[in-house]
Design an enzyme around this catalytic site. Structure first.
Site, PDB file in Angstrom:
ATOM      1  CG  HIS A 103       2.924   2.408   2.663  1.00  0.00           C
ATOM      2  ND1 HIS A 103       2.693   1.591   1.575  1.00  0.00           N
ATOM      3  CD2 HIS A 103       3.575   1.635   3.569  1.00  0.00           C
ATOM      4  CE1 HIS A 103       3.169   0.383   1.818  1.00  0.00           C
ATOM      5  NE2 HIS A 103       3.722   0.392   3.018  1.00  0.00           N
ATOM      6  CG  ASP A 105       7.003   0.159   5.895  1.00  0.00           C
ATOM      7  OD1 ASP A 105       5.988  -0.137   5.268  1.00  0.00           O
ATOM      8  OD2 ASP A 105       8.147  -0.230   5.591  1.00  0.00           O
ATOM      9  NE  ARG A 272       7.085  -5.049   7.455  1.00  0.00           N
ATOM     10  CZ  ARG A 272       5.990  -4.301   7.435  1.00  0.00           C
ATOM     11  NH1 ARG A 272       5.531  -3.814   6.304  1.00  0.00           N
ATOM     12  NH2 ARG A 272       5.344  -4.036   8.548  1.00  0.00           N
TER      13      ARG A 272
END
Ligand code: SIN
Length: 281
Positions: A103, A105, A272
């Site tokens: 993917h 994000d 993150r």
């Protein structure tokens, strides 16, 4: 042609994507010309890696803000004092991870975040790597006929595979699954032009793209399947092996990634931040 770097060394980690940046401590305040050079390395290599960086959450946010505005994730649960810092964790008894399918994000929102910076606090003794795939190359290696077919086509993205009912089963990092949650749906071009490099990149994700605008799911499925497979051919990829203190800084506008779920019984704890992005064009 690749750039020259004066403030650190940059070593490509595969033939197609990713580079290790050495000789710099990103936990310190950085000058404008160093920041510009890091940005150039990131644009040149799509994802850059650092080792032995020991960043507090505040320092992770400071590093992110050198390159853009921090983005607040719409679904993932916030922990700790800074809502911009997502805890990406797998406990030893968890069975699933965040990002277990290829993917880019948060592709379901109108303006997906342009970048993510992931910092490892605790890593398993083996495994837990992240793979990245170069989506410029994925686009450039298509035939002229297929490029023409994709030109102007949009894919409809939503977050129903990564949030809502059942999204949290077996996962340590929790996402929205409350009764008020409704899928967020947005159509994005299948081929997007990178706003900084001007290069075209393939932009479809198995995690969020469900069908082509104006077509049914059944009509879209064969070509989507082909594009998902093509986009992650091994020759477009690199693999990053984490240690505590490692950092990856990736560009969601031209790159896909996947977290490898192969470390059952061990803990992996990451932090993150994401950087705000534009509407894909
Ligand atoms: C993510 O998809 O952002 C998570 C990647 C990882 O944990 O390696």
């Amino acid at each position: 042609m690749k750039s020259e770097y004066r403030h650190f060394t940059v070593k490509p980690v595969s033939g197609s994507v990713g580079a290790l940046v050495e000789g710099i401590d990103i936990s310190q305040d950085l000058d404008g010309d160093v920041i510009a050079e890091i940005r150039q390395a990131w644009l040149d290599h799509l994802v850059i890696f650092f080792h032995d960086q020991h960043l507090s959450d505040e320092r992770l946010m400071t590093f992110g803000r050198y390159f853009g505005d921090l983005y607040l994730h719409p679904n993932l649960a916030k922990k700790g004092p800074h809502p911009e810092v997502i805890h990406v964790v797998k406990e030893p008894d968890a069975t699933r991870v965040v990002g277990a399918e290829w993917h880019t994000d948060t592709g379901h929102v109108a303006c997906p975040p342009m970048a993510a910076i992931l910092h490892a606090l605790e890593t398993p003794p083996k495994g837990g790597d992240t793979l990245f795939a170069n989506q410029y190359l994925a686009y450039e290696t298509l035939s002229d006929g297929l490029k023409a077919t994709l030109d102007g086509l949009k894919a409809v993205h939503d977050d129903s595979r990564v949030a809502g009912p059942n999204a949290n089963k077996g996962r340590s990092t929790q996402t929205r699954d409350d009764v008020d949650w409704q899928p967020t749906v947005n159509a994005h071009p299948v081929v997007r032009t990178h706003p900084e490099t001007g290069r075209k990149a393939l932009y479809v994700n198995i995690a969020s793209a469900h069908y082509f605008e104006g077509m049914t799911q059944a009509e879209s499925a064969p070509l989507l399947r082909y594009l998902f497979d093509h986009a992650t051919r091994p020759e477009f990829t690199c693999r990053f092996c984490w240690a505590p203190g490692s950092v990856a800084f990736w560009d969601n506008r031209c790159l896909k990634h996947i977290a490898v779920n192969d470390y059952h019984g061990h803990r992996r704890d990451m932090r993150r931040v994401q950087l705000a992005g534009d509407r894909p064009v």
